[in-house]
Design a protein around this motif. Structure first.
Motif, PDB file in Angstrom:
ATOM      1  N   VAL A 121       0.855  -1.188   0.000  1.00 44.67           N
ATOM      2  CA  VAL A 121       0.000   0.000   0.000  1.00 44.67           C
ATOM      3  C   VAL A 121       0.891   1.238   0.000  1.00 44.67           C
ATOM      4  CG1 VAL A 121      -1.735   1.294   1.269  1.00 44.67           C
ATOM      5  CG2 VAL A 121      -1.858  -1.207   1.171  1.00 44.67           C
ATOM      6  N   GLU A 122       0.646   2.122  -0.968  1.00 40.00           N
ATOM      7  CA  GLU A 122       1.431   3.344  -1.105  1.00 40.00           C
ATOM      8  C   GLU A 122       0.643   4.536  -0.571  1.00 40.00           C
ATOM      9  OE1 GLU A 122       4.481   3.465  -2.055  1.00 40.00           O
ATOM     10  OE2 GLU A 122       4.763   1.444  -2.832  1.00 40.00           O
ATOM     11  N   ALA A 123       1.350   5.651  -0.457  1.00 37.42           N
ATOM     12  CA  ALA A 123       0.725   6.857   0.086  1.00 37.42           C
ATOM     13  C   ALA A 123      -0.418   7.339  -0.788  1.00 37.42           C
ATOM     14  CB  ALA A 123       1.780   7.956   0.246  1.00 37.42           C
ATOM     15  N   ASP A 124      -0.267   7.224  -2.119  1.00 39.60           N
ATOM     16  CA  ASP A 124      -1.326   7.723  -2.996  1.00 39.60           C
ATOM     17  C   ASP A 124      -2.603   6.903  -2.870  1.00 39.60           C
ATOM     18  OD1 ASP A 124      -0.108   5.515  -4.098  1.00 39.60           O
ATOM     19  OD2 ASP A 124      -0.353   6.177  -6.166  1.00 39.60           O
ATOM     20  N   MET A 125      -2.492   5.629  -2.480  1.00 40.25           N
ATOM     21  CA  MET A 125      -3.695   4.813  -2.297  1.00 40.25           C
ATOM     22  C   MET A 125      -4.496   5.301  -1.089  1.00 40.25           C
ATOM     23  SD  MET A 125      -2.133   1.031  -3.021  1.00 40.25           S
ATOM     24  CE  MET A 125      -1.211   0.692  -4.533  1.00 40.25           C
ATOM     25  N   LEU A 126      -3.804   5.652  -0.010  1.00 41.07           N
ATOM     26  CA  LEU A 126      -4.519   6.193   1.151  1.00 41.07           C
ATOM     27  C   LEU A 126      -5.140   7.553   0.826  1.00 41.07           C
ATOM     28  CD1 LEU A 126      -2.104   5.281   4.084  1.00 41.07           C
ATOM     29  CD2 LEU A 126      -4.065   4.002   3.199  1.00 41.07           C
ATOM     30  N   LEU A 127      -4.420   8.345   0.036  1.00 42.93           N
ATOM     31  CA  LEU A 127      -4.977   9.638  -0.364  1.00 42.93           C
ATOM     32  C   LEU A 127      -6.223   9.442  -1.225  1.00 42.93           C
ATOM     33  CD1 LEU A 127      -4.807  12.707  -0.477  1.00 42.93           C
ATOM     34  CD2 LEU A 127      -3.269  12.487  -2.436  1.00 42.93           C
ATOM     35  N   ASP A 128      -6.205   8.475  -2.148  1.00 44.60           N
ATOM     36  CA  ASP A 128      -7.395   8.194  -2.962  1.00 44.60           C
ATOM     37  C   ASP A 128      -8.562   7.757  -2.086  1.00 44.60           C
ATOM     38  OD1 ASP A 128      -5.996   8.833  -5.233  1.00 44.60           O
ATOM     39  OD2 ASP A 128      -5.502   6.760  -5.748  1.00 44.60           O
ATOM     40  N   THR A 129      -8.256   7.007  -1.033  1.00 42.37           N
ATOM     41  CA  THR A 129      -9.318   6.583  -0.121  1.00 42.37           C
ATOM     42  C   THR A 129      -9.961   7.784   0.566  1.00 42.37           C
ATOM     43  OG1 THR A 129      -8.119   4.502   0.262  1.00 42.37           O
ATOM     44  CG2 THR A 129      -9.837   5.105   1.841  1.00 42.37           C
ATOM     45  N   GLU A 150     -12.139   9.656  -1.922  1.00 45.91           N
ATOM     46  CA  GLU A 150     -13.387   8.952  -2.225  1.00 45.91           C
ATOM     47  C   GLU A 150     -14.385   9.103  -1.086  1.00 45.91           C
ATOM     48  OE1 GLU A 150     -15.708   7.332  -4.877  1.00 45.91           O
ATOM     49  OE2 GLU A 150     -13.551   7.448  -5.302  1.00 45.91           O
ATOM     50  N   LEU A 151     -13.899   9.050   0.153  1.00 47.79           N
ATOM     51  CA  LEU A 151     -14.785   9.218   1.301  1.00 47.79           C
ATOM     52  C   LEU A 151     -15.325  10.642   1.367  1.00 47.79           C
ATOM     53  CD1 LEU A 151     -12.752   7.192   3.949  1.00 47.79           C
ATOM     54  CD2 LEU A 151     -14.973   6.568   2.985  1.00 47.79           C
ATOM     55  N   ARG A 152     -14.501  11.611   1.078  1.00 48.92           N
ATOM     56  CA  ARG A 152     -14.977  12.993   1.068  1.00 48.92           C
ATOM     57  C   ARG A 152     -16.044  13.198   0.010  1.00 48.92           C
ATOM     58  NH1 ARG A 152      -9.140  16.108   1.678  1.00 48.92           N
ATOM     59  NH2 ARG A 152      -9.100  16.203   3.971  1.00 48.92           N
ATOM     60  N   GLU A 169     -20.226   3.376   2.402  1.00 51.68           N
ATOM     61  CA  GLU A 169     -19.834   2.005   2.073  1.00 51.68           C
ATOM     62  C   GLU A 169     -19.914   1.709   0.574  1.00 51.68           C
ATOM     63  OE1 GLU A 169     -20.843  -2.616   3.390  1.00 51.68           O
ATOM     64  OE2 GLU A 169     -22.077  -0.948   4.118  1.00 51.68           O
ATOM     65  N   PRO A 170     -21.018   2.054  -0.127  1.00 47.00           N
ATOM     66  CA  PRO A 170     -21.044   1.784  -1.571  1.00 47.00           C
ATOM     67  C   PRO A 170     -19.970   2.541  -2.341  1.00 47.00           C
ATOM     68  CG  PRO A 170     -23.255   2.183  -0.750  1.00 47.00           C
ATOM     69  CD  PRO A 170     -22.317   2.552   0.344  1.00 47.00           C
ATOM     70  N   ALA A 171     -19.592   3.725  -1.846  1.00 46.49           N
ATOM     71  CA  ALA A 171     -18.572   4.497  -2.563  1.00 46.49           C
ATOM     72  C   ALA A 171     -17.231   3.782  -2.588  1.00 46.49           C
ATOM     73  CB  ALA A 171     -18.415   5.874  -1.921  1.00 46.49           C
TER      74      ALA A 171
END
Length: 281
Positions: free
Chosen positions: A172-180, A183-185, A235-237
């Motif tokens: 898991v890279e930093a950009d994956m957490l940022l994408d998460t 997406e939540l926002r 959750e669906p997002a």
């Protein structure tokens, strides 16, 4: 042979022409040779004939109209083909995925409508309140509380989800957490924290897989997100096709989402006074 015989035979001795006889006709002069054929115009090649037929152009009004109609038709076909290619990803999606995407769009639209209605109600209250100063003070305090939640200076609680990302291989890279986070926002998250670090507008991620940092603070797997918002939207997002969950699964990581009626986000950020910006009100 005697002269008399010669006279009877009609022969002229010694080749003399008889007296009174007409001279023999001279041979007719031969006719002059026919003049040589004059060179005709140079033979025109097919390419020259084609060039002469095309230039200068002879275009009628009807031909111009037909050309314009063909151009418009070609442009429309090109736009249609491009639109079909852009929607190719949705064409290959399953029916349940399409229904989920439509539900998410409807939920976002509903959130925007609710926000608009809330602002309209506030304006109406200000216009109709007998004590507009007191009403303005109440709305100012409420706005301050909301901004404090967004800025991370105030604790918050409410319904939401818990997202746990396990990363046994350190992929898991930093950009994956940022994408998460993004997406939540987009799905309506109002307050978040990850491994005890409050997520705000200027939160950043750094580091490589297995050694990640949030705003300079090192965090370790598993990465736990506490998110306040509408669980039916959050959750669906995360589970849409090509979304966060599928992306993490491709990297041999797992993501578990659990809904909760009351999520507590109490990691706080210190309130910072801006160095240069001042309120204009």
């Amino acid at each position: 042979m005697s002269d008399e015989q010669n006279r009877h035979s009609g022969q002229n001795p010694a080749g003399r022409r008889p007296a009174g006889a007409l001279p023999a006709e001279a041979p007719a002069p031969s006719s002059p040779p026919p003049p040589p054929p004059q060179a005709g115009p140079e033979e025109v090649s097919g390419r020259q004939r084609l060039r002469a037929g095309l230039w200068p152009p002879r275009v009628s009004r009807a031909q111009l109209i037909v050309a314009l109609l063909l151009f418009v038709l070609g442009l429309g076909l090109a736009i249609q083909v491009r639109s079909n290619s852009d929607n190719s990803a949705l064409r290959g999606a399953r029916q349940e995925d399409l229904v989920r995407i439509l539900d998410e769009l409807d939920n976002r639209t509903q959130r925007l409508e609710d926000e608009k209605q809330r602002l309209d109600d506030q304006r109406t209250e200000l216009e109709n309140s007998s004590d507009q100063a007191e009403e303005a003070r109440k709305q100012t305090l409420e706005k301050e509380r909301q901004l404090g939640i967004l800025a991370g200076t105030v604790a918050a609680h409410g319904p939401g989800i818990t997202l746990t990302i396990s990363d046994p291989t350190g992929a898991v890279e930093a950009d994956m957490l940022l994408d998460t986070i993004q997406e939540l926002r987009a799905a309506g998250a109002e307050a978040m924290e990850i491994n005890g670090v409050r997520v705000v507008a200027n939160t950043y991620f750094s580091g490589d897989g297995g050694e990640l940092r949030v705003d300079g603070r090192e965090i370790e797997a598993p990465y736990e997100f506490e998110v306040i918002g509408k669980p039916q939207d959050l959750e669906p997002a995360l589970n849409i096709p090509g979304g966060v969950v599928q992306t993490l699964e491709k990297e041999q990581a797992t993501a578990e989402v659990a809904r909760a009626d009351d999520i507590v986000v109490d990691a706080l950020r210190p309130a910072k006074r801006p160095d240069h910006a001042r309120s204009s009100s």
